[in-house]
Scaffold this active site. Structure first.
Site, PDB file in Angstrom:
ATOM      1  N   LYS A  62       0.831  -1.212   0.000  1.00  0.00           N
ATOM      2  CA  LYS A  62       0.000   0.000   0.000  1.00  0.00           C
ATOM      3  C   LYS A  62       0.862   1.258   0.000  1.00  0.00           C
ATOM      4  CE  LYS A  62      -3.875  -2.284   2.233  1.00  0.00           C
ATOM      5  NZ  LYS A  62      -4.666  -2.444   3.464  1.00  0.00           N
ATOM      6  N   HIS A 103      -0.070  -6.496  17.927  1.00  0.00           N
ATOM      7  CA  HIS A 103      -1.066  -7.569  18.008  1.00  0.00           C
ATOM      8  C   HIS A 103      -2.002  -7.345  19.185  1.00  0.00           C
ATOM      9  CE1 HIS A 103       2.762  -9.332  16.575  1.00  0.00           C
ATOM     10  NE2 HIS A 103       2.000  -9.909  15.686  1.00  0.00           N
TER      11      HIS A 103
END
Length: 119
Positions: A62, A103
């Protein structure tokens, strides 16, 4: 000068589901170096690691403004850690790459900022 930014987030359950249906998925996404580390992990940590690398590579794509496919493959990028455990990403592109991976129990997220090496 900032060249591009990218961010990606993935559910750990999605990664687990993909691996259960496509056992070779980790080999497709991870370089041999990364795959060796993946195999040394156990339990949920394996999926956190895989999801984090997946998200980081998606974020890199991206930031570059390309998809993973013709211009960039999963194995063109490799994520290692420095002596303090900070992840860094290498690729064939001549940019400084700033990477962060995080995470939770349910998600992995990664952000990439690309900077011109001539800045």
């Amino acid at each position: 000068m900032i060249i591009g930014t990218g961010i990606d987030m993935i559910e750990l359950t999605r990664i687990k589901r993909v691996v259960s249906h496509q056992p070779r998925f980790p080999e497709r996404v991870l370089t041999p170096f990364e795959h060796k580390r993946f195999q040394s992990l156990s339990g949920n940590r394996r999926f956190e690691y895989l999801a984090g690398r997946f998200a980081a590579k998606e974020a890199m794509a991206k930031a570059l403004g390309v998809g993973i496919g013709a211009e960039l493959s999963w194995h063109d990028m490799e994520i290692k850690s420095d002596e303090k455990g900070k992840p860094f990403l290498t690729s064939p592109y001549p940019y400084l790459c700033h990477l962060s991976i995080s995470h939770t129990k349910e998600h992995a997220v990664a952000q990439v900022i690309l900077e011109s090496s001539s800045s």
